[in-house]
Write a protein that holds these residues in place. Structure first.
Motif, mmCIF file in Angstrom:
data_model
loop_
_atom_site.group_PDB
_atom_site.id
_atom_site.type_symbol
_atom_site.label_atom_id
_atom_site.label_comp_id
_atom_site.label_asym_id
_atom_site.label_seq_id
_atom_site.Cartn_x
_atom_site.Cartn_y
_atom_site.Cartn_z
ATOM 1 N N ALA A 174 2.819 17.796 13.116
ATOM 2 C CA ALA A 174 3.056 16.526 12.414
ATOM 3 C C ALA A 174 2.666 16.748 10.957
ATOM 4 N N PHE A 175 3.151 15.919 10.071
ATOM 5 C CA PHE A 175 2.807 16.051 8.658
ATOM 6 C C PHE A 175 1.280 16.042 8.522
ATOM 7 N N PRO A 176 0.710 16.952 7.713
ATOM 8 C CA PRO A 176 -0.756 17.079 7.668
ATOM 9 C C PRO A 176 -1.491 15.767 7.428
ATOM 10 N N SER A 177 -0.959 14.913 6.559
ATOM 11 C CA SER A 177 -1.683 13.661 6.284
ATOM 12 C C SER A 177 -1.826 12.832 7.566
ATOM 13 N N ASP A 178 -0.810 12.872 8.417
ATOM 14 C CA ASP A 178 -0.901 12.160 9.699
ATOM 15 C C ASP A 178 -1.963 12.803 10.585
ATOM 16 N N GLN A 179 -1.993 14.127 10.585
ATOM 17 C CA GLN A 179 -3.010 14.813 11.400
ATOM 18 C C GLN A 179 -4.413 14.433 10.927
ATOM 19 N N SER A 207 8.392 4.750 0.656
ATOM 20 C CA SER A 207 9.651 4.298 0.041
ATOM 21 C C SER A 207 10.188 5.300 -0.973
ATOM 22 N N TYR A 208 9.489 6.436 -1.097
ATOM 23 C CA TYR A 208 9.911 7.339 -2.189
ATOM 24 C C TYR A 208 10.893 8.416 -1.748
ATOM 25 N N LYS A 209 11.118 8.539 -0.431
ATOM 26 C CA LYS A 209 12.065 9.571 0.017
ATOM 27 C C LYS A 209 13.475 8.961 0.022
ATOM 28 N N TYR A 210 14.002 8.686 1.222
ATOM 29 C CA TYR A 210 15.370 8.161 1.309
ATOM 30 C C TYR A 210 15.495 6.788 0.652
ATOM 31 N N PHE A 257 5.100 4.656 15.299
ATOM 32 C CA PHE A 257 5.876 5.735 14.664
ATOM 33 C C PHE A 257 5.607 5.804 13.164
ATOM 34 N N ASP A 258 5.597 7.035 12.658
ATOM 35 C CA ASP A 258 5.617 7.263 11.226
ATOM 36 C C ASP A 258 7.085 7.519 10.858
ATOM 37 N N LEU A 259 7.638 6.617 10.079
ATOM 38 C CA LEU A 259 9.078 6.692 9.770
ATOM 39 C C LEU A 259 9.355 7.269 8.383
ATOM 40 N N ALA A 260 8.407 8.044 7.856
ATOM 41 C CA ALA A 260 8.583 8.581 6.496
ATOM 42 C C ALA A 260 9.948 9.239 6.315
ATOM 43 N N HIS A 261 10.359 10.025 7.324
ATOM 44 C CA HIS A 261 11.623 10.763 7.201
ATOM 45 C C HIS A 261 12.767 10.080 7.938
ATOM 46 N N ALA A 262 12.496 8.884 8.416
ATOM 47 C CA ALA A 262 13.518 8.169 9.180
ATOM 48 C C ALA A 262 14.050 6.948 8.417
ATOM 49 N N ASN A 275 0.812 -1.239 0.000
ATOM 50 C CA ASN A 275 0.000 0.000 0.000
ATOM 51 C C ASN A 275 0.837 1.278 0.000
ATOM 52 N N HIS A 276 0.278 2.286 0.694
ATOM 53 C CA HIS A 276 0.934 3.582 0.796
ATOM 54 C C HIS A 276 0.939 4.010 2.250
ATOM 55 N N LEU A 277 1.718 5.018 2.526
ATOM 56 C CA LEU A 277 1.971 5.352 3.934
ATOM 57 C C LEU A 277 0.704 5.648 4.736
ATOM 58 N N THR A 278 -0.084 6.606 4.274
ATOM 59 C CA THR A 278 -1.259 6.992 5.085
ATOM 60 C C THR A 278 -2.271 5.844 5.145
ATOM 61 N N VAL A 279 -2.347 5.082 4.059
ATOM 62 C CA VAL A 279 -3.241 3.905 4.059
ATOM 63 C C VAL A 279 -2.788 2.937 5.154
HETATM 64 C C1 PLP Z 1 5.625 12.304 7.640
HETATM 65 C C2 PLP Z 1 4.732 11.986 6.479
HETATM 66 N N1 PLP Z 1 3.567 11.361 6.714
HETATM 67 C C3 PLP Z 1 2.717 11.078 5.696
HETATM 68 C C4 PLP Z 1 3.014 11.414 4.399
HETATM 69 C C5 PLP Z 1 2.015 11.105 3.306
HETATM 70 O O1 PLP Z 1 2.408 10.033 2.559
HETATM 71 P P1 PLP Z 1 1.487 9.273 1.496
HETATM 72 O O2 PLP Z 1 0.964 10.261 0.537
HETATM 73 O O3 PLP Z 1 2.450 8.336 0.837
HETATM 74 O O4 PLP Z 1 0.425 8.564 2.246
HETATM 75 C C6 PLP Z 1 4.222 12.061 4.114
HETATM 76 C C7 PLP Z 1 4.569 12.442 2.723
HETATM 77 O O5 PLP Z 1 5.510 13.122 2.422
HETATM 78 C C8 PLP Z 1 5.095 12.356 5.187
HETATM 79 O O6 PLP Z 1 6.254 13.009 4.990
#
Ligand code: PLP
Length: 422
Positions: A132-137, A242-245, A217-222, A103-107
């Motif tokens: 926190a990143f808006p999608s997490d909020q 998987s699209y960042k680091y 934890f959300d490890l998007a940036h980790a 899937n994808h991160l927020t999913v």
């Molecule tokens: C910390 C964090 N959380 C969530 C997301 C959202 O990710 P996605 O669109 O892959 O669900 C991002 C995207 O940059 C992010 O940096």
């Protein structure tokens, strides 16, 4: 190491860099026919040059075998996701049975919260970082509402103190202790996307557990940026993209961790699908869901093989390099960037126009910079001269020298362009 703001010094460091050959394995955007100074691997990592070969292999096998590729492709599609378990587990410090790529991160965050945010009348609060990143909020707010609760009552944000950019650890601990009787979940980023602050995940997990809460934890940036030990830190769950680091391409497949202590919980709520079902009986197509006894139980659908081939190309590089070597180089590169910025401040020597690094010392490779007296104009100038950092409202320029493909010379060039722009 004693740094110098000279091309000679930067080139010498690159010559000594044991990871220097990996730069040639990535495709750089060009500016005036020269490689751009790409400092945006914290947003979208560069394309490994092997990606097209990996994808082409799946296209060829699809052409050759059709549906039979599920069994006869060179990397059979049926268990395609399984090949990620070992290398991805190494990246996040887990057992292979504790991770799955899907899937994808927020999913994935939503799916994990279905299992791990189970509010009761007494325990219903979530503690998270402010900003926190808006999608997490949005994920947190909508989960809270889904349970019939009010985000204002249920979500407790730990904020920076006035005039500070980083969140103090003692404030995280005291928020956990203060809310301990009502706390259901602690959900933090491993690294804050805006400030680049690395949170002490081990400490947060211990404090959350002491309060009787679940910790995720959300490890998007980790992931792929810092050393992580999810299993040993006793983290309950985590997810990342998987699209960042991890350089796997825009919007590509994400990852998820569930600690093995939860694998055999019988009554854990979960949104189920056939790819989480017991493998031996999956194709009997029977009625009742029998979950696997690993993180794969959270998997719902079969793997999107063609896009996952790009992820495989990248993960193979990580597996070869290892996080230890990456982190060693990362610390040097980012310290060099810090040195160059401070050197420019000293040369410009102007109280109105200066660059403030707001990232604390607890950091990965990203430095977030406030350019006082400059605004977005400075960012636009950098872009027009072949530097690709990124801009975050209201006034932050984020720069991430990525150890897999950035060089000391990139940082020196950045410094020259920045100084001229100022
Ligand atoms: C910390 C964090 N959380 C969530 C997301 C959202 O990710 P996605 O669109 O892959 O669900 C991002 C995207 O940059 C992010 O940096």
């Amino acid at each position: 190491m004693k740094f110098e703001n000279t091309l000679r010094f930067a080139r010498l460091q690159d010559k000594k860099d044991p990871l220097r050959k990996y730069r040639d394995q990535f495709l750089f955007p060009k500016h005036n026919r020269r490689e751009a100074v790409y400092f945006t691997g914290n947003s979208l990592g560069l394309q490994p040059s092997t990606v097209s070969k990996y994808i082409q292999q799946e296209l060829d096998d699809w052409a050759k075998f059709g549906v039979e590729g599920h069994f006869y492709a060179r990397k059979p599609w049926m268990p395609y996701h399984e090949q990620f378990a070992k290398p991805v587990a190494k990246i996040v410090g887990a057992k292979p049975s504790e991770v799955v790529v899907m899937n994808h991160l927020t999913v994935n965050l939503h799916l994990l919260m279905v299992s791990f945010y189970r509010p009761t009348k007494k325990r219903f609060k979530i503690i998270c970082e402010a900003k926190a990143f808006p999608s997490d909020q949005y994920a947190l707010q909508s989960q809270v509402k889904f349970h019939g609760l009010n985000p204002k009552d249920a979500i407790v944000e730990v904020a920076q103190r006035k005039g500070e950019y980083a969140i103090r650890e003692e404030d995280i601990i005291s928020a956990i202790e203060k809310n301990k009787n009502e706390l259901a979940l602690v959900l933090f980023g491993g690294v804050n996307y805006y400030s680049g602050q690395v949170f002490d995940m081990k400490m947060i997990a211990a404090a959350g557990h002491k309060a009787g809460a679940i910790v995720g934890f959300d490890l998007a940036h980790a992931a792929g940026n810092i050393k992580i030990n999810l299993h040993d830190w006793n983290v309950d769950f985590a997810c990342w993209c998987s699209y960042k680091y991890l350089n796997s391409g825009p919007g590509n497949v994400a990852g998820l961790f569930v600690h093995e202590k939860h694998h055999k919980e019988k009554n854990i709520p979960r949104f189920a699908g056939w790819w989480g079902h017991d493998k031996a009986s999956r194709f009997k197509m029977e009625k009742n869901f029998v979950p696997l006894q690993t993180a794969e139980a959270w998997q719902i659908s079969n793997a999107p093989v063609i896009s996952m081939a790009a992820h495989k190309a990248s993960v193979d590089i990580f597996d070869e390099v290892g996080m230890n070597a990456l982190v060693t180089k990362s610390k040097q590169l980012t310290s060099y960037l810090e040195f160059i910025i401070e050197d420019i401040n000293a040369q410009v020597n102007n109280k109105k126009f200066y660059l403030e690094i707001i990232t604390p010392k607890e950091r990965g490779c990203q430095l977030s910079i406030v350019a006082h007296g400059q605004g977005k104009g400075l960012f636009n100038k950098l872009m027009s001269k072949g530097v690709i950092p990124d801009w975050r409202e209201p006034n932050v320029i984020r720069c991430a020298p990525v150890p897999l493909y950035n060089s000391f010379e990139d940082i020196f060039r950045f410094g020259q362009i920045l100084e001229a722009a100022l």
